[in-house]
Design a protein around this motif. Sequence first.
Motif, PDB file in Angstrom:
ATOM      1  N   UNK A 151       0.853  -1.184   0.000  1.00  0.00           N
ATOM      2  CA  UNK A 151       0.000   0.000   0.000  1.00  0.00           C
ATOM      3  C   UNK A 151       0.891   1.237   0.000  1.00  0.00           C
ATOM      4  N   UNK A 152       0.714   2.099  -0.987  1.00  0.00           N
ATOM      5  CA  UNK A 152       1.398   3.387  -1.018  1.00  0.00           C
ATOM      6  C   UNK A 152       0.420   4.406  -0.435  1.00  0.00           C
ATOM      7  N   UNK A 153       0.801   4.986   0.717  1.00  0.00           N
ATOM      8  CA  UNK A 153      -0.108   5.851   1.461  1.00  0.00           C
ATOM      9  C   UNK A 153       0.528   7.209   1.737  1.00  0.00           C
ATOM     10  N   UNK A 154      -0.320   8.187   2.013  1.00  0.00           N
ATOM     11  CA  UNK A 154       0.160   9.518   2.378  1.00  0.00           C
ATOM     12  C   UNK A 154       0.704   9.486   3.803  1.00  0.00           C
ATOM     13  N   UNK A 155       1.879  10.061   3.995  1.00  0.00           N
ATOM     14  CA  UNK A 155       2.479  10.083   5.322  1.00  0.00           C
ATOM     15  C   UNK A 155       3.022  11.458   5.664  1.00  0.00           C
ATOM     16  N   UNK A 156       3.397  11.603   6.909  1.00  0.00           N
ATOM     17  CA  UNK A 156       4.035  12.846   7.343  1.00  0.00           C
ATOM     18  C   UNK A 156       5.523  12.848   7.020  1.00  0.00           C
ATOM     19  N   UNK A 157       6.039  11.674   6.653  1.00  0.00           N
ATOM     20  CA  UNK A 157       7.431  11.535   6.242  1.00  0.00           C
ATOM     21  C   UNK A 157       7.536  10.318   5.326  1.00  0.00           C
ATOM     22  N   UNK A 158       8.637  10.228   4.583  1.00  0.00           N
ATOM     23  CA  UNK A 158       8.884   9.051   3.756  1.00  0.00           C
ATOM     24  C   UNK A 158       9.382   7.924   4.648  1.00  0.00           C
ATOM     25  N   UNK A 159       8.682   6.815   4.629  1.00  0.00           N
ATOM     26  CA  UNK A 159       9.128   5.653   5.393  1.00  0.00           C
ATOM     27  C   UNK A 159       8.386   4.420   4.904  1.00  0.00           C
ATOM     28  N   UNK A 160       8.953   3.250   5.213  1.00  0.00           N
ATOM     29  CA  UNK A 160       8.349   1.977   4.831  1.00  0.00           C
ATOM     30  C   UNK A 160       8.095   1.172   6.086  1.00  0.00           C
ATOM     31  N   UNK A 161       6.888   0.672   6.199  1.00  0.00           N
ATOM     32  CA  UNK A 161       6.485  -0.126   7.360  1.00  0.00           C
ATOM     33  C   UNK A 161       6.275  -1.564   6.904  1.00  0.00           C
ATOM     34  N   UNK A 162       7.187  -2.441   7.255  1.00  0.00           N
ATOM     35  CA  UNK A 162       7.055  -3.851   6.905  1.00  0.00           C
ATOM     36  C   UNK A 162       6.000  -4.504   7.785  1.00  0.00           C
ATOM     37  N   UNK A 163       5.233  -5.411   7.204  1.00  0.00           N
ATOM     38  CA  UNK A 163       4.208  -6.116   7.954  1.00  0.00           C
ATOM     39  C   UNK A 163       4.619  -7.566   8.178  1.00  0.00           C
ATOM     40  N   UNK A 164       4.390  -8.089   9.393  1.00  0.00           N
ATOM     41  CA  UNK A 164       4.704  -9.491   9.660  1.00  0.00           C
ATOM     42  C   UNK A 164       3.946 -10.409   8.704  1.00  0.00           C
ATOM     43  N   UNK A 165       4.647 -11.359   8.125  1.00  0.00           N
ATOM     44  CA  UNK A 165       4.000 -12.307   7.230  1.00  0.00           C
ATOM     45  C   UNK A 165       3.989 -11.873   5.783  1.00  0.00           C
ATOM     46  N   UNK A 166       4.359 -10.611   5.511  1.00  0.00           N
ATOM     47  CA  UNK A 166       4.397 -10.145   4.130  1.00  0.00           C
ATOM     48  C   UNK A 166       3.614  -8.882   3.924  1.00  0.00           C
ATOM     49  N   UNK A 167       4.001  -8.129   2.902  1.00  0.00           N
ATOM     50  CA  UNK A 167       3.344  -6.867   2.605  1.00  0.00           C
ATOM     51  C   UNK A 167       4.005  -5.715   3.328  1.00  0.00           C
ATOM     52  N   UNK A 168       3.649  -4.506   2.922  1.00  0.00           N
ATOM     53  CA  UNK A 168       4.220  -3.320   3.561  1.00  0.00           C
ATOM     54  C   UNK A 168       3.356  -2.098   3.250  1.00  0.00           C
ATOM     55  N   UNK A 169       3.534  -1.076   4.083  1.00  0.00           N
ATOM     56  CA  UNK A 169       2.953   0.234   3.831  1.00  0.00           C
ATOM     57  C   UNK A 169       4.111   1.162   3.477  1.00  0.00           C
ATOM     58  N   UNK A 170       4.057   1.728   2.297  1.00  0.00           N
ATOM     59  CA  UNK A 170       5.098   2.655   1.843  1.00  0.00           C
ATOM     60  C   UNK A 170       4.517   4.065   1.915  1.00  0.00           C
ATOM     61  N   UNK A 171       4.916   4.798   2.956  1.00  0.00           N
ATOM     62  CA  UNK A 171       4.404   6.154   3.143  1.00  0.00           C
ATOM     63  C   UNK A 171       5.245   7.140   2.342  1.00  0.00           C
ATOM     64  N   UNK A 172       4.562   8.018   1.613  1.00  0.00           N
ATOM     65  CA  UNK A 172       5.212   9.125   0.925  1.00  0.00           C
ATOM     66  C   UNK A 172       4.828  10.423   1.621  1.00  0.00           C
ATOM     67  N   UNK A 173       5.805  11.251   1.932  1.00  0.00           N
ATOM     68  CA  UNK A 173       5.518  12.524   2.587  1.00  0.00           C
ATOM     69  C   UNK A 173       4.570  13.334   1.706  1.00  0.00           C
ATOM     70  N   UNK A 174       3.437  13.725   2.308  1.00  0.00           N
ATOM     71  CA  UNK A 174       2.369  14.356   1.535  1.00  0.00           C
ATOM     72  C   UNK A 174       1.705  15.445   2.354  1.00  0.00           C
ATOM     73  N   UNK A 175       1.175  16.477   1.699  1.00  0.00           N
ATOM     74  CA  UNK A 175       0.435  17.502   2.435  1.00  0.00           C
ATOM     75  C   UNK A 175      -0.823  16.917   3.057  1.00  0.00           C
ATOM     76  N   UNK A 176      -1.219  17.486   4.203  1.00  0.00           N
ATOM     77  CA  UNK A 176      -2.422  17.017   4.895  1.00  0.00           C
ATOM     78  C   UNK A 176      -3.675  17.554   4.209  1.00  0.00           C
ATOM     79  N   UNK A 177      -4.759  16.784   4.311  1.00  0.00           N
ATOM     80  CA  UNK A 177      -6.040  17.264   3.820  1.00  0.00           C
ATOM     81  C   UNK A 177      -6.485  18.445   4.676  1.00  0.00           C
TER      82      UNK A 177
END
Length: 392
Positions: free
Chosen positions: A37-63
Amino acid sequence: MRIVDVNEFYSPTGGGVRTYCDRKMAILADMGHELIVVACGREDRVEERPGGGRIHYLKSPRMPFDKNYGLFWDRGAIHDVLDHYDPDVVENCSPWRPAWFVAEWQGRAIKSFFVHNDNVEAYAKRWLSGVASGERIERACAWYDRYQQRFLDRHDTVVTNGPAMTERLRRRGVRVDATMTLGIDRRHFSPELRNPRLRTALLAQCGLPADGHLLLGIGRHHPEKRWPVVIDAVQRAGAALPVGLVILGQGLDTRAIERRIGDSPHIRLFRPVYDRARLAEIMASVDGFIHGSDAEPFGLVGYEALASGAPMIVPDTGGMAEVADPLFAETYTGRDAHSCAAAIKRFFARDPALLRRAAGVAAARVRSDEDHAAELIAHYQSVIDRRLARAA
């Protein structure tokens, strides 16, 4: 199969899209697939998930009006992430800039637009409901449907999250290729989790004795959830019945909802419950689940409540209406507090044992999210196979 979901609606603080994505990620990993999942974040970072998959945050302006969510603004950043992961499928669900970012990407993946929400129903009809009929509003918003069709023409498949959304879009001439009805994580929810002591404690929180009536509402504090309708209805019904309401959620409208409740002793707001086991126990222990949004595209939380054996009171249109069966539910005219109050009175005039028994029978038939994931993968494979056949 590797799927990258460019998802502007994924929030680390909760919401139905996050629940859906997190669970799908785990299911697909068990099936031998990968979801990123590529998601909006407050900073660029990658969150690995146990068992597989990840959340890839891209630094983005807030709504601007809801800081829990962000906005994708950098086409190059999205394209770089997609180039890096080289997926088999790219999913997207935002009809704004991300739809075009995905459409314009030149990678090998098939492109899927997954319709999670409908802005005409959620916003235009809500804002203009007092000045025009639903049909007139839809005609006035035909420009939006034409806009959607322009980027949908550049996607390989368009899928919705349930029959209500499919019917709504096709009625307005918007392309839909497949209905991928969502499901729930059935491992957590069961009527067997009913806890009379928890029910009594929640009633006490609402200033009511153990023989009072306990309703539960769950969802963001946002105008589209129509909490004022539910609150006003409970207060009206409470003039004749000992009805308590517990609302689990938070959001940009929390202060307004608190003011709406005022000094009512029988309505309580609590923060969201992220522990699924605890949430399931609460759902199983209340006398009824109540919902306000008539624009809900799919009744995910309603299905969780039903899987917990909770009878329900819901609007007569939208995704929640699809959950409701007269055997265990009462419906009311959406956006109408008087109609909702009447439904509450009808609900508590019925035999509670029969209501709960009917809901318990229906609980066993609630669709699982594993079924949904398997059907979605099969659909994507069929789209890939057709493309390969055309290229051969």
